[in-house]
Design a protein around this motif. Structure first.
Motif, PDB file in Angstrom:
ATOM      1  N   ARG A  76       0.841  -1.199   0.000  1.00  0.00           N
ATOM      2  CA  ARG A  76       0.000   0.000   0.000  1.00  0.00           C
ATOM      3  C   ARG A  76       0.876   1.249   0.000  1.00  0.00           C
ATOM      4  O   ARG A  76       2.063   1.180   0.302  1.00  0.00           O
ATOM      5  CB  ARG A  76      -0.891   0.003   1.249  1.00  0.00           C
ATOM      6  N   ASN A  77       0.260   2.374  -0.309  1.00  0.00           N
ATOM      7  CA  ASN A  77       0.971   3.664  -0.320  1.00  0.00           C
ATOM      8  C   ASN A  77       2.236   3.566  -1.158  1.00  0.00           C
ATOM      9  O   ASN A  77       3.343   3.853  -0.685  1.00  0.00           O
ATOM     10  CB  ASN A  77       1.306   4.131   1.095  1.00  0.00           C
ATOM     11  N   LEU A  78       2.067   3.147  -2.403  1.00  0.00           N
ATOM     12  CA  LEU A  78       3.210   2.968  -3.299  1.00  0.00           C
ATOM     13  C   LEU A  78       3.990   4.268  -3.438  1.00  0.00           C
ATOM     14  O   LEU A  78       3.410   5.352  -3.469  1.00  0.00           O
ATOM     15  CB  LEU A  78       2.743   2.494  -4.671  1.00  0.00           C
ATOM     16  N   THR A  79       5.303   4.145  -3.510  1.00  0.00           N
ATOM     17  CA  THR A  79       6.160   5.317  -3.641  1.00  0.00           C
ATOM     18  C   THR A  79       7.023   5.190  -4.891  1.00  0.00           C
ATOM     19  O   THR A  79       7.270   4.101  -5.386  1.00  0.00           O
ATOM     20  CB  THR A  79       7.088   5.469  -2.419  1.00  0.00           C
ATOM     21  N   LEU A  80       7.439   6.306  -5.377  1.00  0.00           N
ATOM     22  CA  LEU A  80       8.378   6.372  -6.490  1.00  0.00           C
ATOM     23  C   LEU A  80       9.358   7.471  -6.136  1.00  0.00           C
ATOM     24  O   LEU A  80       8.984   8.629  -5.971  1.00  0.00           O
ATOM     25  CB  LEU A  80       7.647   6.711  -7.797  1.00  0.00           C
ATOM     26  N   LYS A  81      10.614   7.100  -5.955  1.00  0.00           N
ATOM     27  CA  LYS A  81      11.614   8.081  -5.556  1.00  0.00           C
ATOM     28  C   LYS A  81      12.156   8.798  -6.779  1.00  0.00           C
ATOM     29  O   LYS A  81      12.440   8.183  -7.800  1.00  0.00           O
ATOM     30  CB  LYS A  81      12.754   7.394  -4.811  1.00  0.00           C
ATOM     31  N   ARG A  82      12.300  10.101  -6.640  1.00  0.00           N
ATOM     32  CA  ARG A  82      12.900  10.890  -7.715  1.00  0.00           C
ATOM     33  C   ARG A  82      14.313  10.410  -7.997  1.00  0.00           C
ATOM     34  O   ARG A  82      15.025   9.989  -7.095  1.00  0.00           O
ATOM     35  CB  ARG A  82      12.968  12.373  -7.339  1.00  0.00           C
ATOM     36  N   VAL A  83      14.717  10.510  -9.249  1.00  0.00           N
ATOM     37  CA  VAL A  83      16.091  10.208  -9.624  1.00  0.00           C
ATOM     38  C   VAL A  83      16.922  11.434  -9.273  1.00  0.00           C
ATOM     39  O   VAL A  83      16.541  12.565  -9.573  1.00  0.00           O
ATOM     40  CB  VAL A  83      16.188   9.890 -11.131  1.00  0.00           C
ATOM     41  N   SER A  84      18.056  11.219  -8.609  1.00  0.00           N
ATOM     42  CA  SER A  84      18.883  12.355  -8.216  1.00  0.00           C
ATOM     43  C   SER A  84      20.352  11.970  -8.185  1.00  0.00           C
ATOM     44  O   SER A  84      20.708  10.804  -8.301  1.00  0.00           O
ATOM     45  CB  SER A  84      18.460  12.864  -6.832  1.00  0.00           C
ATOM     46  N   ASP A  85      21.168  12.976  -8.006  1.00  0.00           N
ATOM     47  CA  ASP A  85      22.612  12.824  -7.843  1.00  0.00           C
ATOM     48  C   ASP A  85      23.278  11.973  -8.911  1.00  0.00           C
ATOM     49  O   ASP A  85      24.029  11.038  -8.601  1.00  0.00           O
ATOM     50  CB  ASP A  85      22.931  12.235  -6.460  1.00  0.00           C
ATOM     51  N   PRO A  86      23.031  12.282 -10.197  1.00  0.00           N
ATOM     52  CA  PRO A  86      23.721  11.486 -11.215  1.00  0.00           C
ATOM     53  C   PRO A  86      25.213  11.806 -11.214  1.00  0.00           C
ATOM     54  O   PRO A  86      25.619  12.922 -10.922  1.00  0.00           O
ATOM     55  CB  PRO A  86      23.066  11.943 -12.519  1.00  0.00           C
ATOM     56  N   ALA A  87      26.015  10.808 -11.500  1.00  0.00           N
ATOM     57  CA  ALA A  87      27.458  11.006 -11.564  1.00  0.00           C
ATOM     58  C   ALA A  87      28.041  10.024 -12.572  1.00  0.00           C
ATOM     59  O   ALA A  87      27.564   8.904 -12.702  1.00  0.00           O
ATOM     60  CB  ALA A  87      28.090  10.787 -10.193  1.00  0.00           C
ATOM     61  N   ILE A  88      29.059  10.474 -13.287  1.00  0.00           N
ATOM     62  CA  ILE A  88      29.752   9.617 -14.243  1.00  0.00           C
ATOM     63  C   ILE A  88      31.162   9.383 -13.717  1.00  0.00           C
ATOM     64  O   ILE A  88      31.856  10.329 -13.337  1.00  0.00           O
ATOM     65  CB  ILE A  88      29.781  10.246 -15.645  1.00  0.00           C
ATOM     66  N   MET A  89      31.559   8.118 -13.685  1.00  0.00           N
ATOM     67  CA  MET A  89      32.901   7.763 -13.250  1.00  0.00           C
ATOM     68  C   MET A  89      33.655   7.157 -14.426  1.00  0.00           C
ATOM     69  O   MET A  89      33.104   6.329 -15.147  1.00  0.00           O
ATOM     70  CB  MET A  89      32.830   6.773 -12.098  1.00  0.00           C
ATOM     71  N   ILE A  90      34.881   7.594 -14.608  1.00  0.00           N
ATOM     72  CA  ILE A  90      35.715   7.104 -15.707  1.00  0.00           C
ATOM     73  C   ILE A  90      36.822   6.250 -15.110  1.00  0.00           C
ATOM     74  O   ILE A  90      37.501   6.671 -14.175  1.00  0.00           O
ATOM     75  CB  ILE A  90      36.309   8.276 -16.512  1.00  0.00           C
ATOM     76  N   SER A  91      36.984   5.040 -15.640  1.00  0.00           N
ATOM     77  CA  SER A  91      38.045   4.165 -15.146  1.00  0.00           C
ATOM     78  C   SER A  91      38.696   3.462 -16.330  1.00  0.00           C
ATOM     79  O   SER A  91      38.148   3.416 -17.422  1.00  0.00           O
ATOM     80  CB  SER A  91      37.475   3.132 -14.164  1.00  0.00           C
TER      81      SER A  91
END
Length: 197
Positions: A76-91
């Motif tokens: 019950r009370n389904l939630t959907l979290k906002r997408v946040s804090d994107p980051a790209i890592m190069i290795s």
């Protein structure tokens, strides 16, 4: 000793409204109700039933219930979290990247309920190339081996869900040597020419 076994995988409808509810039912319910069962979301336990006792995970305590007879889970009370804090890592290979020699992996991380992850290069869709530019199944990582001069550019990862859309970018610079070098000049006995192909 009783070994655990999988009763089944149940997928709920993905278009339920935030704040609404959804029921998950087994389609192939065993002839007798199992003594012990666990509902999971990914690898996280929502609830576990042992005999007549049902333990619900603290993060679902006020939002989940289980019918021990039918093994039905209600959320019950389904939630959907906002997408946040994107980051790209190069290795991969240390700087500088050298055409024909270096390899690189570019990974996109973000927080929240991610439903779509898409890679772009210089504003256009990034296309994989068999055996050289590989995009992982979950679209998290782009691996390039070996890099070529054409791989220079801005790489952007877009992550989204129905309520948010964010992106992060990183620039790759691939170094390469001169091409078709021609050196002209005179030596002691006349004209000389040197070509490198």
């Amino acid at each position: 000793m009783t070994l655990p076994y999988l009763l089944g995988v149940c997928l709920g409808q993905s278009q339920k409204a935030v704040g609404g509810s959804v029921e998950f039912r087994l389609t192939n319910l065993p002839s007798t109700t199992p003594d012990t069962f666990t509902w999971l979301f990914g690898s996280m336990a929502i609830c576990t039933a042992i005999a007549d006792t049902v333990a619900i995970s603290p993060s679902y305590r006020d939002r989940a219930s289980v019918d021990g007879t039918t093994v039905t889970l209600e959320l019950r009370n389904l939630t959907l979290k906002r997408v946040s804090d994107p980051a790209i890592m190069i290795s991969g290979s240390p700087d500088p990247l050298v055409a024909g020699k270096s390899s690189v992996s570019v990974t996109c991380e973000a927080k929240g309920s991610i439903t779509t992850r898409k890679w772009m290069k210089n504003g256009g869709t990034l296309s994989p190339e068999p055996d050289r530019v590989i995009i992982s199944e979950d679209n998290r990582t782009v691996s390039i081996s070996p890099v070529q001069k054409e791989d220079t550019g801005e790489y952007t990862c877009q992550v989204s869900n129905p309520i948010s859309n964010v992106e992060a970018s990183a620039t790759l610079i691939v170094n390469y040597g001169p091409e078709a070098v021609i050196i002209k000049g005179e030596d002691h006995e006349g004209a000389a020419e040197f070509k490198e192909q």
